[in-house]
Design a protein around this motif. Structure first.
Motif, short mmCIF file in Angstrom:
data_model
loop_
_atom_site.label_atom_id
_atom_site.label_comp_id
_atom_site.label_asym_id
_atom_site.label_seq_id
_atom_site.Cartn_x
_atom_site.Cartn_y
_atom_site.Cartn_z
N MET A 169 87.69 14.89 -69.11
CA MET A 169 86.07 15.39 -70.39
C MET A 169 86.54 16.11 -71.62
SD MET A 169 82.88 16.64 -68.83
CE MET A 169 81.59 16.55 -69.68
N THR A 170 86.07 15.64 -72.65
CA THR A 170 86.85 16.05 -73.50
C THR A 170 85.47 17.18 -74.38
OG1 THR A 170 85.88 13.53 -74.72
CG2 THR A 170 88.50 13.91 -74.83
N SER A 171 85.65 17.83 -75.43
CA SER A 171 84.47 18.67 -75.26
C SER A 171 83.50 17.91 -75.83
CB SER A 171 84.97 19.78 -76.53
OG SER A 171 86.05 19.31 -77.97
N GLN A 222 82.84 15.49 -75.47
CA GLN A 222 81.64 14.48 -74.27
C GLN A 222 80.67 15.73 -73.65
OE1 GLN A 222 85.14 13.11 -71.83
NE2 GLN A 222 84.63 10.23 -72.87
N ALA A 223 81.34 16.90 -73.59
CA ALA A 223 80.49 18.37 -73.08
C ALA A 223 79.50 18.17 -73.58
CB ALA A 223 81.89 19.55 -72.89
N LEU A 224 79.75 17.68 -75.45
CA LEU A 224 78.88 18.36 -76.08
C LEU A 224 77.73 17.18 -76.35
CD1 LEU A 224 80.49 19.63 -79.55
CD2 LEU A 224 78.79 20.91 -77.78
N ASP A 225 78.02 16.72 -75.91
CA ASP A 225 77.06 14.16 -75.91
C ASP A 225 76.01 15.21 -74.97
OD1 ASP A 225 78.02 13.69 -78.15
OD2 ASP A 225 79.10 12.35 -77.28
N LEU A 226 76.77 15.15 -73.18
CA LEU A 226 75.90 15.97 -72.27
C LEU A 226 75.29 16.87 -72.48
CD1 LEU A 226 78.56 15.86 -69.50
CD2 LEU A 226 76.62 13.81 -69.83
N LEU A 227 75.34 18.25 -72.94
CA LEU A 227 74.67 19.26 -73.11
C LEU A 227 73.32 18.89 -74.10
CD1 LEU A 227 74.24 22.26 -72.91
CD2 LEU A 227 75.69 22.26 -74.87
N SER A 256 73.14 11.12 -65.69
CA SER A 256 74.19 11.72 -65.04
C SER A 256 74.40 11.68 -63.93
CB SER A 256 72.93 13.27 -65.19
OG SER A 256 72.62 13.45 -65.97
N SER A 301 77.48 9.13 -64.71
CA SER A 301 78.60 9.93 -65.77
C SER A 301 79.27 10.86 -64.73
CB SER A 301 78.31 10.26 -66.80
OG SER A 301 77.52 11.33 -67.02
N VAL A 353 83.49 12.79 -65.63
CA VAL A 353 83.46 14.33 -65.47
C VAL A 353 84.00 15.02 -64.53
CG1 VAL A 353 81.71 16.22 -65.60
CG2 VAL A 353 80.79 14.17 -66.99
#
Length: 89
Positions: free
Chosen positions: A1-3, A5-10, A80, A83, A87
């Motif tokens: 998981m890239t940063s 993708q993490a920002l998109d989830l957040l 969620s 995905s 993740v």
């Protein structure tokens, strides 16, 4: 998981939180403001009046927009859970 993708989830999480809590909080705020103005004008300072008005406003709001809020929560939860495999990798 890239940063990214993490920002998109957040970002998606925060959007859902605002969408779900916004109408309820706004209704409670407006009811409290109106009751506060009426109480100040009539000099009736009974805390239970404010509570009942806010509770009624929240219940009416949930009855009116509750299905849309629930649909948004279900869609977010479904996305969620789908995905999770991306993740975990």
């Amino acid at each position: 998981m890239t940063s990214d993708q993490a920002l998109d989830l957040l970002s998606a999480l925060l959007q859902v939180v605002v969408f779900v809590s916004g109408p309820v909080l706004l209704a409670s705020l407006m009811a409290g403001l109106i009751v506060g103005i009426v109480q100040a004008a009539t000099q009736i300072n009974e805390p239970s009046v404010s509570f009942v008005a806010k509770a009624a406003a929240v219940m009416v709001t949930l009855l009116v927009v509750g299905p849309a809020l629930a649909a948004q929560l279900i869609e977010y939860t479904r996305n969620s859970l789908q995905s999770v495999e991306h993740v975990v990798r």
